[in-house]
Design a protein around this motif. Structure first.
Motif, PDB file in Angstrom:
ATOM      1  N   LEU A   1       0.853  -1.185   0.000  1.00 30.92           N
ATOM      2  CA  LEU A   1       0.000   0.000   0.000  1.00 30.92           C
ATOM      3  C   LEU A   1       0.888   1.234   0.000  1.00 30.92           C
ATOM      4  O   LEU A   1       1.759   1.373   0.865  1.00 30.92           O
ATOM      5  CB  LEU A   1      -0.908   0.002   1.236  1.00 30.92           C
ATOM      6  CG  LEU A   1      -1.817  -1.218   1.420  1.00 30.92           C
ATOM      7  CD1 LEU A   1      -2.508  -1.165   2.785  1.00 30.92           C
ATOM      8  CD2 LEU A   1      -2.854  -1.295   0.298  1.00 30.92           C
ATOM      9  N   VAL A   2       0.683   2.118  -0.979  1.00 35.12           N
ATOM     10  CA  VAL A   2       1.559   3.286  -1.126  1.00 35.12           C
ATOM     11  C   VAL A   2       0.772   4.587  -0.949  1.00 35.12           C
ATOM     12  O   VAL A   2      -0.332   4.735  -1.495  1.00 35.12           O
ATOM     13  CB  VAL A   2       2.237   3.309  -2.518  1.00 35.12           C
ATOM     14  CG1 VAL A   2       3.229   4.473  -2.615  1.00 35.12           C
ATOM     15  CG2 VAL A   2       2.950   1.988  -2.792  1.00 35.12           C
ATOM     16  N   HIS A   3       1.344   5.519  -0.180  1.00 33.44           N
ATOM     17  CA  HIS A   3       0.769   6.861  -0.113  1.00 33.44           C
ATOM     18  C   HIS A   3       1.883   7.887  -0.317  1.00 33.44           C
ATOM     19  O   HIS A   3       3.067   7.585  -0.178  1.00 33.44           O
ATOM     20  CB  HIS A   3       0.038   7.095   1.224  1.00 33.44           C
ATOM     21  CG  HIS A   3       0.941   7.235   2.411  1.00 33.44           C
ATOM     22  ND1 HIS A   3       1.454   6.146   3.088  1.00 33.44           N
ATOM     23  CD2 HIS A   3       1.435   8.337   3.053  1.00 33.44           C
ATOM     24  CE1 HIS A   3       2.207   6.565   4.097  1.00 33.44           C
ATOM     25  NE2 HIS A   3       2.208   7.888   4.092  1.00 33.44           N
ATOM     26  N   ASP A   4       1.470   9.097  -0.670  1.00 29.44           N
ATOM     27  CA  ASP A   4       2.389  10.216  -0.842  1.00 29.44           C
ATOM     28  C   ASP A   4       2.382  10.999   0.473  1.00 29.44           C
ATOM     29  O   ASP A   4       1.328  11.480   0.903  1.00 29.44           O
ATOM     30  CB  ASP A   4       1.882  11.079  -2.008  1.00 29.44           C
ATOM     31  CG  ASP A   4       2.697  12.352  -2.232  1.00 29.44           C
ATOM     32  OD1 ASP A   4       3.570  12.667  -1.401  1.00 29.44           O
ATOM     33  OD2 ASP A   4       2.438  13.035  -3.242  1.00 29.44           O
ATOM     34  N   VAL A   5       3.534  11.131   1.122  1.00 28.15           N
ATOM     35  CA  VAL A   5       3.586  11.796   2.430  1.00 28.15           C
ATOM     36  C   VAL A   5       3.202  13.278   2.356  1.00 28.15           C
ATOM     37  O   VAL A   5       2.977  13.919   3.378  1.00 28.15           O
ATOM     38  CB  VAL A   5       4.993  11.667   3.092  1.00 28.15           C
ATOM     39  CG1 VAL A   5       5.345  10.207   3.347  1.00 28.15           C
ATOM     40  CG2 VAL A   5       6.061  12.366   2.266  1.00 28.15           C
TER      41      VAL A   5
ATOM     42  N   ASP B   1      11.410  13.009  -0.494  1.00 27.67           N
ATOM     43  CA  ASP B   1      12.423  13.950  -0.988  1.00 27.67           C
ATOM     44  C   ASP B   1      11.832  15.289  -1.405  1.00 27.67           C
ATOM     45  O   ASP B   1      12.555  16.287  -1.509  1.00 27.67           O
ATOM     46  CB  ASP B   1      13.138  13.335  -2.205  1.00 27.67           C
ATOM     47  CG  ASP B   1      12.166  13.046  -3.344  1.00 27.67           C
ATOM     48  OD1 ASP B   1      12.078  13.844  -4.293  1.00 27.67           O
ATOM     49  OD2 ASP B   1      11.459  12.016  -3.265  1.00 27.67           O
ATOM     50  N   VAL B   2      10.533  15.342  -1.675  1.00 27.19           N
ATOM     51  CA  VAL B   2       9.902  16.550  -2.228  1.00 27.19           C
ATOM     52  C   VAL B   2      10.089  17.755  -1.304  1.00 27.19           C
ATOM     53  O   VAL B   2       9.799  17.689  -0.100  1.00 27.19           O
ATOM     54  CB  VAL B   2       8.395  16.297  -2.489  1.00 27.19           C
ATOM     55  CG1 VAL B   2       7.696  17.593  -2.914  1.00 27.19           C
ATOM     56  CG2 VAL B   2       8.222  15.232  -3.558  1.00 27.19           C
ATOM     57  N   ASP B   3      10.588  18.851  -1.878  1.00 24.70           N
ATOM     58  CA  ASP B   3      10.764  20.114  -1.142  1.00 24.70           C
ATOM     59  C   ASP B   3      11.589  19.934   0.133  1.00 24.70           C
ATOM     60  O   ASP B   3      11.335  20.601   1.148  1.00 24.70           O
ATOM     61  CB  ASP B   3       9.381  20.700  -0.820  1.00 24.70           C
ATOM     62  CG  ASP B   3       9.457  22.158  -0.367  1.00 24.70           C
ATOM     63  OD1 ASP B   3      10.422  22.840  -0.756  1.00 24.70           O
ATOM     64  OD2 ASP B   3       8.565  22.583   0.389  1.00 24.70           O
ATOM     65  N   GLY B   4      12.532  19.001   0.068  1.00 23.63           N
ATOM     66  CA  GLY B   4      13.400  18.768   1.227  1.00 23.63           C
ATOM     67  C   GLY B   4      12.641  18.281   2.451  1.00 23.63           C
ATOM     68  O   GLY B   4      13.108  18.398   3.581  1.00 23.63           O
TER      69      GLY B   4
ATOM     70  N   SER C   1       7.231  19.974   2.668  1.00 26.89           N
ATOM     71  CA  SER C   1       5.820  20.010   2.268  1.00 26.89           C
ATOM     72  C   SER C   1       5.045  18.772   2.727  1.00 26.89           C
ATOM     73  O   SER C   1       3.884  18.602   2.367  1.00 26.89           O
ATOM     74  CB  SER C   1       5.714  20.160   0.740  1.00 26.89           C
ATOM     75  OG  SER C   1       6.311  19.051   0.089  1.00 26.89           O
ATOM     76  N   ARG C   2       5.686  17.914   3.514  1.00 24.33           N
ATOM     77  CA  ARG C   2       4.984  16.705   3.946  1.00 24.33           C
ATOM     78  C   ARG C   2       3.898  17.046   4.958  1.00 24.33           C
ATOM     79  O   ARG C   2       4.050  17.924   5.801  1.00 24.33           O
ATOM     80  CB  ARG C   2       5.953  15.645   4.469  1.00 24.33           C
ATOM     81  CG  ARG C   2       6.565  15.888   5.812  1.00 24.33           C
ATOM     82  CD  ARG C   2       7.485  14.719   6.208  1.00 24.33           C
ATOM     83  NE  ARG C   2       6.718  13.504   6.485  1.00 24.33           N
ATOM     84  CZ  ARG C   2       7.264  12.286   6.569  1.00 24.33           C
ATOM     85  NH1 ARG C   2       8.552  12.112   6.359  1.00 24.33           N
ATOM     86  NH2 ARG C   2       6.515  11.255   6.849  1.00 24.33           N
ATOM     87  N   VAL C   3       2.794  16.304   4.855  1.00 21.43           N
ATOM     88  CA  VAL C   3       1.661  16.527   5.758  1.00 21.43           C
ATOM     89  C   VAL C   3       1.337  15.268   6.568  1.00 21.43           C
ATOM     90  O   VAL C   3       0.597  15.328   7.542  1.00 21.43           O
ATOM     91  CB  VAL C   3       0.402  16.981   4.978  1.00 21.43           C
ATOM     92  CG1 VAL C   3       0.611  18.375   4.413  1.00 21.43           C
ATOM     93  CG2 VAL C   3       0.032  15.982   3.878  1.00 21.43           C
ATOM     94  N   VAL C   4       1.904  14.132   6.135  1.00 20.05           N
ATOM     95  CA  VAL C   4       1.695  12.878   6.864  1.00 20.05           C
ATOM     96  C   VAL C   4       2.985  12.552   7.613  1.00 20.05           C
ATOM     97  O   VAL C   4       4.006  12.240   6.997  1.00 20.05           O
ATOM     98  CB  VAL C   4       1.340  11.710   5.909  1.00 20.05           C
ATOM     99  CG1 VAL C   4       1.045  10.442   6.718  1.00 20.05           C
ATOM    100  CG2 VAL C   4       0.153  12.062   5.029  1.00 20.05           C
ATOM    101  N   SER C   5       2.953  12.658   8.930  1.00 20.61           N
ATOM    102  CA  SER C   5       4.157  12.394   9.711  1.00 20.61           C
ATOM    103  C   SER C   5       4.440  10.892   9.778  1.00 20.61           C
ATOM    104  O   SER C   5       3.540  10.061   9.623  1.00 20.61           O
ATOM    105  CB  SER C   5       3.994  12.937  11.131  1.00 20.61           C
ATOM    106  OG  SER C   5       3.010  12.191  11.837  1.00 20.61           O
ATOM    107  N   GLU C   6       5.706  10.575  10.011  1.00 27.19           N
ATOM    108  CA  GLU C   6       6.090   9.172  10.150  1.00 27.19           C
ATOM    109  C   GLU C   6       5.361   8.547  11.339  1.00 27.19           C
ATOM    110  O   GLU C   6       4.915   7.398  11.287  1.00 27.19           O
ATOM    111  CB  GLU C   6       7.606   9.051  10.332  1.00 27.19           C
ATOM    112  CG  GLU C   6       8.080   7.607  10.437  1.00 27.19           C
ATOM    113  CD  GLU C   6       9.597   7.485  10.497  1.00 27.19           C
ATOM    114  OE1 GLU C   6      10.082   6.355  10.710  1.00 27.19           O
ATOM    115  OE2 GLU C   6      10.297   8.505  10.332  1.00 27.19           O
ATOM    116  N   LYS C   7       5.208   9.322  12.401  1.00 34.70           N
ATOM    117  CA  LYS C   7       4.529   8.840  13.597  1.00 34.70           C
ATOM    118  C   LYS C   7       3.081   8.449  13.293  1.00 34.70           C
ATOM    119  O   LYS C   7       2.596   7.401  13.727  1.00 34.70           O
ATOM    120  CB  LYS C   7       4.561   9.929  14.677  1.00 34.70           C
ATOM    121  CG  LYS C   7       3.954   9.495  16.013  1.00 34.70           C
ATOM    122  CD  LYS C   7       4.035  10.619  17.039  1.00 34.70           C
ATOM    123  CE  LYS C   7       3.397  10.200  18.358  1.00 34.70           C
ATOM    124  NZ  LYS C   7       3.431  11.300  19.348  1.00 34.70           N
TER     125      LYS C   7
END
Length: 206
Positions: free
Chosen positions: A86-90, A128-131, A134-140
């Motif tokens: 299952l793949v999502h974009d962070v 990797d996007v925008d260093g 711009s991520r909205v889904v945290s690893e936690k």
């Protein structure tokens, strides 16, 4: 008579359109990445030969179109899968929120013998996007979701930079192999719920 050895391991990659399913597959199999986005129509697959404990296997990786109009690809597509990725974009919350829908869709269509223990692996792609700004889904948050679904292995990946792609697919292959071997040991028409084997909680010792 020795048990029949099936050397083909079927892996299905699911997730919303544009999360990088095709790019992850191409990075793993061909060590290539393209900035040109091209939507997958229906389904496509690539194969890669892998070796595990002196046995050779062909990993058959099926890439699906994430558009809703292609979602019902038919039972034949899902059946026989040894692992589902299952793949999502962070950087896109909607793609993360839809992971549950993809997981449910797979379990309904594939009808695995034991849905509770069928191996899934989750990839949070495009770190990797925008260093990473711009991520909205945290690893936690992603790990918490995976834990709530039976401790699904989780990897943060970048198909563009190749980050964790090899490691993720090694784990996917190990889980697929575990699933395939269990199918080989137990007779398909024998259902013995009481003596169900204990599963590793981590899903993969990577």
């Amino acid at each position: 008579m020795p048990p029949r050895r099936r050397t083909l391991l079927k892996v299905i990659i699911l997730g919303d359109s544009g999360v990088g399913k095709t790019s992850l597959m191409n990075q793993y199999v061909n060590k290539k990445f393209s900035n040109q986005y091209k939507a997958t129509i229906g389904a496509d697959f690539l194969t890669k030969e892998i070796q595990f404990e002196d046995r050779l296997f062909t990993l058959q990786i099926w890439d699906t179109a994430g558009q809703e109009r292609f979602q019902s690809l038919g039972v034949a597509f899902y059946r026989g899968a040894d692992c589902c990725v299952l793949v999502h974009d962070v950087n896109t919350m909607k793609s993360f929120d839809n992971l549950n829908n993809w997981r449910e869709e797979f379990l309904i269509q594939a009808s695995p013998t034991d849905p509770e223990t069928f191996p899934f692996v989750v990839l949070g792609n495009k770190v990797d996007v925008d260093g990473g700004n711009s991520r909205v889904v945290s690893e936690k948050k992603a790990r918490a979701w995976c834990a709530s679904k039976g401790n699904i292995p989780y990897f943060e990946t970048s198909a563009k930079e190749g980050l964790n792609v090899e490691e993720a697919f090694q784990c996917i292959a190990k889980n697929a192999l575990k699933s395939e071997e269990e199918e080989e040991i137990y007779l398909p028409d024998t259902i013995d719920v009481a003596s169900r084997p204990q599963q590793s909680s981590s899903g993969c010792q990577c």
